[in-house]
Design a protein around this motif. Sequence first.
Motif: not given
Ligand SMILES: [Mg+2]
Length: 324
Positions: A214, A287, A296
């Motif tokens: 992330r 991400d 996403e």
């Molecule tokens: Mg997620």
Amino acid sequence: MATVAVVYSGDDEARQRAAAGEPRYAAVLAELRRQGAEAMPVVYADEVADEVRRQLRGVGAAIVWVDPIHGGGKTRSVLDPLLRDVAAAGVFVSAHPDVILRMGTKQVLYDTREMSWSSGDIRLYRSAEELRAGLRMVAGTRVLKQNRGNGGNGVWRLSPAGGDRVRVLHARRGSREQEMAVGDFVAMCAPYFAGDGQVLDQPFVPPEPAGMVRCYMTLDEVVGFGHQHVTALTGTEPPPPAPRLYYPPEQPEFQDLKARLEREWLPRLRAVLGLDAEALPVIWDADFLPGPVLCEINVSCVSPFPDAALPRLVAATVARAGRR
Ligand SMILES: [Mg+2]
Ligand SMILES: Nc1ncnc2c1ncn2[C@@H]1O[C@H](COP(=O)(O)OP(=O)(O)O)[C@@H](O)[C@H]1O
């Protein structure tokens, strides 16, 4: 002195103690003060929206950590008009509802499907009929996602099981794979199309052994990383809860990803979505599955975040608040 509101969800009791500071956002409030701003905790609930609207009118900026969708049941129908109003009155709002809609829903995967962060072969269904037709055409293991959601809610792994049957696994923790008729799966997805709901369809990308990365962002800059070994959709039973580990933006193993995101993907994303740099939120994240493939983007309510992000997101907010 610039005033910055820190807006979070809470009940009456939380409102009573707001002035004393909310533990979860204490570090944000303290950092705002350290950087010379007046920090104002604001407790939001739909029931007190008018009062919150009054509180926000006079501030320079508002960082909003409210997610009505999380926890179930509620929508953004009271919060969003409020945020649009105060933003229109000149308050810098992060994240603005229109920016959440453009960047922070699963549709962004479709809008950026030509970019090199995409797995390719991405589809977007606007109705149950489109979903049913689409499922007839796709091969291999897919991941279907409702447009707005979080916590794996409405995210499904789908594999063909012969004939018109599929094996499906929900990304919510503790879910088990089941086999069913495509028609039954489509019927189950009907609620995702309510209102202007949509369903995104992308290839399944095995997340392990590398795990997911992330990238935490302040405006157009990477301000930290999170790394997590995931069990969602892998069918591992029982899912061992792996913690997300946080790293500063200088972390060596993520420098290639940082460079691509800042220099290649973000300018393209902004061009595709028609967003200027000023519109980007002070804290958001992207991400990545191994590849790297975009999984996403989270724009609303990004918390927690790496320690290194805090001074940067606060500096960006204070700068915007001061322009008022
Ligand atoms: Mg997620
Ligand atoms: N294309 C994919 N391939 C493999 N796993 C995925 C894929 N998309 C999502 N996942 C898994 O499902 C989880 C939830 O999906 P995500 O897109 O992050 O939705 P949300 O967090 O909003 O529920 C991810 O954290 C990841 O573990």
